[in-house]
Design a protein around this motif. Structure first.
Motif, mmCIF file in Angstrom:
data_model
loop_
_atom_site.group_PDB
_atom_site.id
_atom_site.type_symbol
_atom_site.label_atom_id
_atom_site.label_comp_id
_atom_site.label_asym_id
_atom_site.label_seq_id
_atom_site.Cartn_x
_atom_site.Cartn_y
_atom_site.Cartn_z
ATOM 1 N N THR A 15 3.153 -7.965 -1.623
ATOM 2 C CA THR A 15 3.965 -6.750 -1.653
ATOM 3 C C THR A 15 3.069 -5.605 -2.104
ATOM 4 O O THR A 15 2.360 -5.730 -3.106
ATOM 5 C CB THR A 15 5.152 -6.902 -2.632
ATOM 6 N N VAL A 16 3.110 -4.489 -1.380
ATOM 7 C CA VAL A 16 2.250 -3.341 -1.677
ATOM 8 C C VAL A 16 3.126 -2.117 -1.895
ATOM 9 O O VAL A 16 4.064 -1.868 -1.135
ATOM 10 C CB VAL A 16 1.268 -3.077 -0.511
ATOM 11 N N VAL A 23 7.659 0.983 -1.762
ATOM 12 C CA VAL A 23 7.154 -0.210 -1.084
ATOM 13 C C VAL A 23 6.619 0.198 0.288
ATOM 14 O O VAL A 23 7.334 0.786 1.100
ATOM 15 C CB VAL A 23 8.256 -1.283 -0.940
ATOM 16 N N LEU A 24 5.356 -0.118 0.518
ATOM 17 C CA LEU A 24 4.688 0.211 1.784
ATOM 18 C C LEU A 24 4.625 -0.978 2.727
ATOM 19 O O LEU A 24 4.606 -0.811 3.947
ATOM 20 C CB LEU A 24 3.258 0.696 1.523
ATOM 21 N N TYR A 25 4.547 -2.179 2.148
ATOM 22 C CA TYR A 25 4.337 -3.375 2.969
ATOM 23 C C TYR A 25 4.886 -4.601 2.253
ATOM 24 O O TYR A 25 4.780 -4.720 1.027
ATOM 25 C CB TYR A 25 2.837 -3.584 3.235
ATOM 26 N N MET A 26 5.466 -5.487 3.041
ATOM 27 C CA MET A 26 5.873 -6.816 2.578
ATOM 28 C C MET A 26 5.513 -7.795 3.691
ATOM 29 O O MET A 26 5.885 -7.562 4.853
ATOM 30 C CB MET A 26 7.379 -6.883 2.325
ATOM 31 N N ASN A 27 4.800 -8.855 3.365
ATOM 32 C CA ASN A 27 4.558 -9.854 4.397
ATOM 33 C C ASN A 27 5.827 -10.715 4.534
ATOM 34 O O ASN A 27 6.826 -10.509 3.827
ATOM 35 C CB ASN A 27 3.288 -10.667 4.128
ATOM 36 N N LEU A 42 13.504 -3.164 2.055
ATOM 37 C CA LEU A 42 12.966 -2.533 0.845
ATOM 38 C C LEU A 42 11.771 -1.627 1.160
ATOM 39 O O LEU A 42 11.419 -0.778 0.348
ATOM 40 C CB LEU A 42 12.562 -3.600 -0.178
ATOM 41 N N ILE A 43 11.157 -1.828 2.316
ATOM 42 C CA ILE A 43 10.025 -0.984 2.705
ATOM 43 C C ILE A 43 10.514 0.461 2.818
ATOM 44 O O ILE A 43 11.534 0.742 3.446
ATOM 45 C CB ILE A 43 9.382 -1.465 4.015
ATOM 46 N N LYS A 92 -10.370 5.720 -5.331
ATOM 47 C CA LYS A 92 -9.192 6.336 -5.950
ATOM 48 C C LYS A 92 -8.003 5.382 -5.844
ATOM 49 O O LYS A 92 -7.677 4.900 -4.752
ATOM 50 C CB LYS A 92 -8.865 7.655 -5.237
ATOM 51 N N ILE A 93 -7.343 5.129 -6.993
ATOM 52 C CA ILE A 93 -6.182 4.243 -6.970
ATOM 53 C C ILE A 93 -5.092 4.840 -6.100
ATOM 54 O O ILE A 93 -4.794 6.030 -6.173
ATOM 55 C CB ILE A 93 -5.662 3.941 -8.401
ATOM 56 N N GLU A 94 -4.521 4.006 -5.255
ATOM 57 C CA GLU A 94 -3.476 4.439 -4.334
ATOM 58 C C GLU A 94 -2.142 3.743 -4.583
ATOM 59 O O GLU A 94 -1.125 4.128 -4.021
ATOM 60 C CB GLU A 94 -3.914 4.206 -2.887
ATOM 61 N N GLY A 95 -2.151 2.683 -5.398
ATOM 62 C CA GLY A 95 -0.921 1.951 -5.674
ATOM 63 C C GLY A 95 -1.225 0.568 -6.198
ATOM 64 O O GLY A 95 -2.327 0.305 -6.688
ATOM 65 N N LEU A 96 -0.236 -0.313 -6.095
ATOM 66 C CA LEU A 96 -0.384 -1.683 -6.578
ATOM 67 C C LEU A 96 -0.103 -2.675 -5.460
ATOM 68 O O LEU A 96 0.693 -2.404 -4.560
ATOM 69 C CB LEU A 96 0.603 -1.967 -7.714
ATOM 70 N N VAL A 97 -0.735 -3.829 -5.565
ATOM 71 C CA VAL A 97 -0.423 -4.955 -4.696
ATOM 72 C C VAL A 97 -0.068 -6.124 -5.607
ATOM 73 O O VAL A 97 -0.684 -6.314 -6.663
ATOM 74 C CB VAL A 97 -1.584 -5.302 -3.733
#
Length: 113
Positions: A15-16, A23-27, A42-43, A92-97
């Protein structure tokens, strides 16, 4: 982070989110894991609504100091390793995975010298 084809069929939930907690991505495994919360719907939505105040503070801390959080949990007889870490573009930090993987209740641990 647009191309996640490599992660889609992993037997690990991936999850990203971005720096705003969107939420940008979920596999596929992540969507299945969070199916009761909406799965792939949720994306594009904030993950903050799904977390306690303590968890929200931890997420903010991880994004603020670009740190990693790793722990195990057990729920309904299933043990998981959770690994939350920042992702970067050009330093540069862009978010969390978050990687969430099922692990055996008892597993070998090897110390290599």
């Amino acid at each position: 982070m647009n191309n996640f084809d490599w992660a889609n069929e992993l037997n690990v939930a991936v999850t990203v989110c971005d720096l705003n907690g969107i939420v940008l991505y979920m596999n596929e495994k992540s969507a299945k894991t969070f199916s009761k919360d909406g799965g792939k719907n949720l994306i594009g939505k904030s993950l903050m609504g799904c977390h306690s105040e303590k968890s929200k503070a931890k997420i903010s801390e991880l994004m603020g100091d670009a740190s990693t959080n790793a722990y195990t949990i057990e729920k309904n007889g299933i043990k998981k390793m959770i690994y939350q870490t920042p992702w970067f573009v050009a330093g540069k930090i862009e978010g969390l995975v978050e990687f969430s993987m099922e692990i055996p209740l008892e597993m070998a641990h090897f110390k290599r010298e």
